[in-house]
Write a protein that holds these residues in place. Structure first.
Motif, PDB file in Angstrom:
ATOM      1  N   GLU A  60      45.962   6.590 -21.962  1.00  0.00           N
ATOM      2  CA  GLU A  60      45.671   5.467 -21.210  1.00  0.00           C
ATOM      3  C   GLU A  60      44.945   5.713 -20.082  1.00  0.00           C
ATOM      4  O   GLU A  60      44.844   4.836 -19.178  1.00  0.00           O
ATOM      5  CB  GLU A  60      47.070   4.814 -21.037  1.00  0.00           C
ATOM      6  N   VAL A  61      44.173   6.715 -19.823  1.00  0.00           N
ATOM      7  CA  VAL A  61      43.544   6.864 -18.560  1.00  0.00           C
ATOM      8  C   VAL A  61      42.313   5.857 -18.467  1.00  0.00           C
ATOM      9  O   VAL A  61      41.817   5.855 -19.853  1.00  0.00           O
ATOM     10  CB  VAL A  61      42.784   8.396 -18.472  1.00  0.00           C
ATOM     11  N   PRO A  62      41.739   5.236 -17.506  1.00  0.00           N
ATOM     12  CA  PRO A  62      41.113   4.251 -17.758  1.00  0.00           C
ATOM     13  C   PRO A  62      39.485   4.732 -17.541  1.00  0.00           C
ATOM     14  O   PRO A  62      39.169   5.766 -16.982  1.00  0.00           O
ATOM     15  CB  PRO A  62      41.190   3.322 -16.557  1.00  0.00           C
ATOM     16  N   ASN A  90      46.785  11.248 -21.226  1.00  0.00           N
ATOM     17  CA  ASN A  90      47.115  10.734 -19.833  1.00  0.00           C
ATOM     18  C   ASN A  90      46.943  11.112 -18.655  1.00  0.00           C
ATOM     19  O   ASN A  90      47.284  10.683 -17.390  1.00  0.00           O
ATOM     20  CB  ASN A  90      48.767  10.366 -20.111  1.00  0.00           C
ATOM     21  N   VAL A  91      46.272  12.465 -18.341  1.00  0.00           N
ATOM     22  CA  VAL A  91      45.613  13.274 -17.602  1.00  0.00           C
ATOM     23  C   VAL A  91      44.517  13.631 -17.875  1.00  0.00           C
ATOM     24  O   VAL A  91      44.285  14.352 -18.845  1.00  0.00           O
ATOM     25  CB  VAL A  91      46.795  14.517 -17.178  1.00  0.00           C
ATOM     26  N   VAL A  92      43.392  13.418 -17.009  1.00  0.00           N
ATOM     27  CA  VAL A  92      41.967  13.860 -17.016  1.00  0.00           C
ATOM     28  C   VAL A  92      41.979  14.668 -15.614  1.00  0.00           C
ATOM     29  O   VAL A  92      42.044  14.174 -14.598  1.00  0.00           O
ATOM     30  CB  VAL A  92      41.075  12.950 -17.273  1.00  0.00           C
ATOM     31  N   ARG A  93      41.542  16.089 -15.762  1.00  0.00           N
ATOM     32  CA  ARG A  93      41.412  16.772 -14.771  1.00  0.00           C
ATOM     33  C   ARG A  93      40.072  17.371 -14.567  1.00  0.00           C
ATOM     34  O   ARG A  93      39.549  17.937 -15.618  1.00  0.00           O
ATOM     35  CB  ARG A  93      42.236  18.108 -14.641  1.00  0.00           C
ATOM     36  N   VAL A  94      38.988  17.028 -13.434  1.00  0.00           N
ATOM     37  CA  VAL A  94      37.760  17.392 -13.379  1.00  0.00           C
ATOM     38  C   VAL A  94      37.686  18.403 -12.355  1.00  0.00           C
ATOM     39  O   VAL A  94      37.974  18.064 -11.033  1.00  0.00           O
ATOM     40  CB  VAL A  94      36.855  16.153 -13.194  1.00  0.00           C
ATOM     41  N   SER A  95      37.222  19.674 -12.454  1.00  0.00           N
ATOM     42  CA  SER A  95      37.174  20.827 -11.631  1.00  0.00           C
ATOM     43  C   SER A  95      35.716  21.216 -11.653  1.00  0.00           C
ATOM     44  O   SER A  95      34.995  21.092 -12.755  1.00  0.00           O
ATOM     45  CB  SER A  95      37.968  21.851 -11.816  1.00  0.00           C
ATOM     46  N   ALA A 136      40.615   1.768 -10.199  1.00  0.00           N
ATOM     47  CA  ALA A 136      40.743   1.807 -11.405  1.00  0.00           C
ATOM     48  C   ALA A 136      41.911   2.568 -11.884  1.00  0.00           C
ATOM     49  O   ALA A 136      42.693   1.803 -12.707  1.00  0.00           O
ATOM     50  CB  ALA A 136      39.516   2.335 -11.977  1.00  0.00           C
ATOM     51  N   ALA A 137      42.385   3.767 -11.561  1.00  0.00           N
ATOM     52  CA  ALA A 137      43.396   4.504 -11.981  1.00  0.00           C
ATOM     53  C   ALA A 137      44.648   3.438 -11.328  1.00  0.00           C
ATOM     54  O   ALA A 137      45.724   3.346 -12.080  1.00  0.00           O
ATOM     55  CB  ALA A 137      43.626   5.955 -11.245  1.00  0.00           C
ATOM     56  N   GLU A 138      44.814   3.263 -10.260  1.00  0.00           N
ATOM     57  CA  GLU A 138      45.956   2.562  -9.736  1.00  0.00           C
ATOM     58  C   GLU A 138      46.070   1.124 -10.341  1.00  0.00           C
ATOM     59  O   GLU A 138      47.296   0.858 -10.601  1.00  0.00           O
ATOM     60  CB  GLU A 138      45.896   2.178  -8.280  1.00  0.00           C
ATOM     61  N   ILE A 158      43.087  12.757 -12.477  1.00  0.00           N
ATOM     62  CA  ILE A 158      43.361  11.077 -12.762  1.00  0.00           C
ATOM     63  C   ILE A 158      44.677  11.312 -13.695  1.00  0.00           C
ATOM     64  O   ILE A 158      44.586  11.764 -14.808  1.00  0.00           O
ATOM     65  CB  ILE A 158      42.254  10.197 -13.433  1.00  0.00           C
ATOM     66  N   SER A 159      45.705  10.563 -13.105  1.00  0.00           N
ATOM     67  CA  SER A 159      47.093  10.745 -13.940  1.00  0.00           C
ATOM     68  C   SER A 159      47.420   9.530 -14.192  1.00  0.00           C
ATOM     69  O   SER A 159      47.609   8.223 -13.273  1.00  0.00           O
ATOM     70  CB  SER A 159      47.742  11.661 -13.258  1.00  0.00           C
ATOM     71  N   MET A 160      48.027   9.368 -15.683  1.00  0.00           N
ATOM     72  CA  MET A 160      48.711   8.003 -15.816  1.00  0.00           C
ATOM     73  C   MET A 160      50.269   8.558 -16.148  1.00  0.00           C
ATOM     74  O   MET A 160      51.046   7.750 -16.502  1.00  0.00           O
ATOM     75  CB  MET A 160      48.286   7.596 -17.104  1.00  0.00           C
TER      76      MET A 160
END
Length: 263
Positions: A60-62, A90-95, A136-138, A158-160
């Motif tokens: 559900e990450v927006p 439900n988690v997208v991590r960009v490094s 958007a996440a909040e 970004i974490s849901m």
């Protein structure tokens, strides 16, 4: 065993590439390398690919949050970028392996931008990318975190996923600051073009009509009139140099405008 998948570049001019790592539950990671020819097309392509993986896993990450974080990679010159999709999407991590962000708290504020003039030509940013991503996440019930990457660079997550109860109980709740406008930011009778002019003032810090005209592709006389209207509304202030600076009210109005873009 890790499965590596690669996609062909769309054209021989493709210069921007990232790795997307997907971690399905109970399966080996799937690594895909994709590329784009320029920042704008790369942002769209990378976002579309990541969101496809998020939806496949039922996450559900927006999309708005993902797009803003991906666009922000231009500041890192796309060096060493890995986008990970975790926890059932439900988690997208960009490094990245870019120069990093020294002031992480300010980085998520509306109006804060470290964009170079060359970057602004590519992304037409408003100094609000990470702020929009956090909003958007909040709004979707999640959160956004900005951290240093090990060995240099930045990690944006970004974490849901709900924070464990034990962690919530250990962290005292912050007392919210008194709102500057209890009834909401005052509505301003300004046109859509004037909104863009106001955002340009915020983004550039100090501008004259010529800069606004060049950035928005309007005439200098139109830019001058729009700046005068914004000044009459108290949204910008005249500097002794003759250029305009954004006012505190103008900053709040921009934040309200940008927040409205996030559905």
């Amino acid at each position: 065993m890790m499965r590596a998948q690669s996609t062909r570049m769309d054209t021989d001019r493709a210069e921007i590439s990232v790795r997307i790592a997907v971690y399905p539950a109970g399966s080996d990671p799937e690594i895909t390398e994709i590329a784009g020819a320029d920042p704008r097309s790369a942002t769209a392509k990378f976002t579309r690919t990541v969101m496809g993986k998020v939806r496949e896993l039922g996450g559900e990450v927006p999309e708005e949050a993902v797009r803003e974080v991906v666009e922000n990679l231009i500041h890192a010159e796309y060096r060493g970028v890995v986008i990970s999709v975790l926890d059932d999407g439900n988690v997208v991590r960009v490094s990245d392996r870019g120069p990093g962000i020294q002031n992480k708290e300010r980085a998520v504020e509306f109006g804060f931008t470290g964009a170079s003039s060359a970057a602004l030509e590519e992304i037409r940013g408003v100094g609000a990318g990470l702020g929009m991503a956090r909003t958007a996440a909040e709004k979707a019930g999640g959160a956004l975190a900005v951290e240093d990457n090990i060995g240099g660079g930045t990690v944006v997550t970004i974490s849901m996923v709900d924070t464990p109860r034990a962690v919530r109980e250990e962290v005292p709740a912050a007392r919210p600051a008194a709102p500057r406008y209890p009834g909401g930011v005052p509505r301003m009778n300004i046109s859509e073009r004037q909104q863009k002019v106001l955002i340009t003032v915020l983004e550039c810090g100090e501008v004259g009509p010529s800069t606004v005209a060049d950035r928005l592709e309007i005439s200098v006389s139109t830019a001058y009139r729009d700046l005068s209207v914004l000044e009459e509304h108290g949204l910008v202030q005249a500097h002794e140099s003759g250029k305009r600076l954004i006012s505190p009210l103008g900053e709040d109005v921009v934040e309200a405008i940008v927040s409205a873009w996030v559905k």
